[in-house]
Design a protein around this motif. Structure first.
Motif, PDB file in Angstrom:
ATOM      1  N   UNK A  10       0.830  -1.207   0.000  1.00  0.00           N
ATOM      2  CA  UNK A  10       0.000   0.000   0.000  1.00  0.00           C
ATOM      3  C   UNK A  10       0.866   1.261   0.000  1.00  0.00           C
ATOM      4  N   UNK A  11       0.345   2.313  -0.607  1.00  0.00           N
ATOM      5  CA  UNK A  11       1.033   3.604  -0.607  1.00  0.00           C
ATOM      6  C   UNK A  11       0.873   4.264   0.765  1.00  0.00           C
ATOM      7  N   UNK A  12       1.650   5.298   1.000  1.00  0.00           N
ATOM      8  CA  UNK A  12       1.529   6.054   2.257  1.00  0.00           C
ATOM      9  C   UNK A  12       0.141   6.673   2.381  1.00  0.00           C
ATOM     10  N   UNK A  13      -0.400   7.167   1.269  1.00  0.00           N
ATOM     11  CA  UNK A  13      -1.738   7.764   1.282  1.00  0.00           C
ATOM     12  C   UNK A  13      -2.791   6.725   1.682  1.00  0.00           C
ATOM     13  N   UNK A  14      -2.675   5.507   1.142  1.00  0.00           N
ATOM     14  CA  UNK A  14      -3.622   4.450   1.504  1.00  0.00           C
ATOM     15  C   UNK A  14      -3.480   4.083   2.977  1.00  0.00           C
ATOM     16  N   UNK A  15      -2.254   3.951   3.445  1.00  0.00           N
ATOM     17  CA  UNK A  15      -2.024   3.619   4.860  1.00  0.00           C
ATOM     18  C   UNK A  15      -2.568   4.708   5.787  1.00  0.00           C
ATOM     19  N   UNK A  16      -2.391   5.966   5.400  1.00  0.00           N
ATOM     20  CA  UNK A  16      -2.918   7.073   6.209  1.00  0.00           C
ATOM     21  C   UNK A  16      -4.435   6.997   6.317  1.00  0.00           C
ATOM     22  N   UNK A  17      -5.106   6.668   5.219  1.00  0.00           N
ATOM     23  CA  UNK A  17      -6.564   6.565   5.243  1.00  0.00           C
ATOM     24  C   UNK A  17      -7.003   5.361   6.075  1.00  0.00           C
ATOM     25  N   UNK A  18      -6.318   4.247   5.925  1.00  0.00           N
ATOM     26  CA  UNK A  18      -6.663   3.053   6.712  1.00  0.00           C
ATOM     27  C   UNK A  18      -6.476   3.303   8.205  1.00  0.00           C
ATOM     28  N   UNK A  19      -5.511   4.150   8.567  1.00  0.00           N
ATOM     29  CA  UNK A  19      -5.276   4.477   9.979  1.00  0.00           C
ATOM     30  C   UNK A  19      -6.462   5.185  10.619  1.00  0.00           C
ATOM     31  N   UNK A  20      -7.351   5.745   9.829  1.00  0.00           N
ATOM     32  CA  UNK A  20      -8.518   6.447  10.377  1.00  0.00           C
ATOM     33  C   UNK A  20      -9.668   5.495  10.697  1.00  0.00           C
ATOM     34  N   UNK A  21      -9.553   4.246  10.292  1.00  0.00           N
ATOM     35  CA  UNK A  21     -10.651   3.288  10.467  1.00  0.00           C
ATOM     36  C   UNK A  21     -10.497   2.504  11.764  1.00  0.00           C
ATOM     37  N   UNK A  22     -11.546   2.443  12.573  1.00  0.00           N
ATOM     38  CA  UNK A  22     -11.450   1.706  13.838  1.00  0.00           C
ATOM     39  C   UNK A  22     -11.343   0.188  13.658  1.00  0.00           C
ATOM     40  N   UNK A  23     -11.830  -0.333  12.522  1.00  0.00           N
ATOM     41  CA  UNK A  23     -11.821  -1.785  12.327  1.00  0.00           C
ATOM     42  C   UNK A  23     -10.749  -2.244  11.339  1.00  0.00           C
ATOM     43  N   UNK A  24      -9.804  -1.374  10.993  1.00  0.00           N
ATOM     44  CA  UNK A  24      -8.729  -1.766  10.078  1.00  0.00           C
ATOM     45  C   UNK A  24      -7.725  -2.653  10.797  1.00  0.00           C
ATOM     46  N   UNK A  25      -7.110  -3.535  10.027  1.00  0.00           N
ATOM     47  CA  UNK A  25      -6.067  -4.401  10.571  1.00  0.00           C
ATOM     48  C   UNK A  25      -4.949  -4.538   9.534  1.00  0.00           C
ATOM     49  N   UNK A  26      -3.992  -5.394   9.793  1.00  0.00           N
ATOM     50  CA  UNK A  26      -2.839  -5.547   8.900  1.00  0.00           C
ATOM     51  C   UNK A  26      -3.222  -6.072   7.515  1.00  0.00           C
ATOM     52  N   UNK A  27      -4.403  -6.636   7.381  1.00  0.00           N
ATOM     53  CA  UNK A  27      -4.857  -7.168   6.098  1.00  0.00           C
ATOM     54  C   UNK A  27      -5.839  -6.230   5.396  1.00  0.00           C
TER      55      UNK A  27
END
Length: 109
Positions: free
Chosen positions: A67-84
């Motif tokens: 994933x790009x940094x932009x994608x990782x930054x957006x995923x970091x905002x999600x309470x149910x996100x995980x390593x997958x």
């Protein structure tokens, strides 16, 4: 067909669908899922700005680009996100993604 792969999709209700998707057209996974009738909001239109196309990779993570940094930054905002977790709008499928398995987690449209 050479440029058609099979992926497994776990729906929000827990049911599993097997879908054949083309790899030789210029669409990302979010667009392919929407075209296949899946209820994905995709508010930002694929710019990695809303996370409404959030999916979890159940199988085949190693066959996807990092994933790009932009994608990782957006995923970091999600309470149910995980390593997958990934954003479907940021994934373009190739023949290497045969038997990819995902779970749809994004917001309903």
């Amino acid at each position: 067909m050479e440029n058609l792969i099979e992926i497994n999709i776990e729906n929000r209700d827990g049911s599993i669908s097997v879908v054949n998707l083309p790899t030789d057209i210029n669409l990302n996974l979010m667009e392919l899922l929407k075209a296949s009738g899946y209820d994905i909001l995709a508010t930002c239109g694929g710019m990695a700005l809303c996370a409404t196309c959030h999916i979890e990779i159940l199988q085949g993570k190693d066959q996807l680009p990092e994933p790009s940094e932009q994608e990782l930054d957006m995923l970091d905002t999600l309470p149910d996100a995980n390593d997958n977790s990934r954003l479907a709008c940021q994934l373009r499928l190739s023949n290497w993604n045969e038997k990819l398995a995902i779970k749809i987690k994004g917001i309903l449209s």
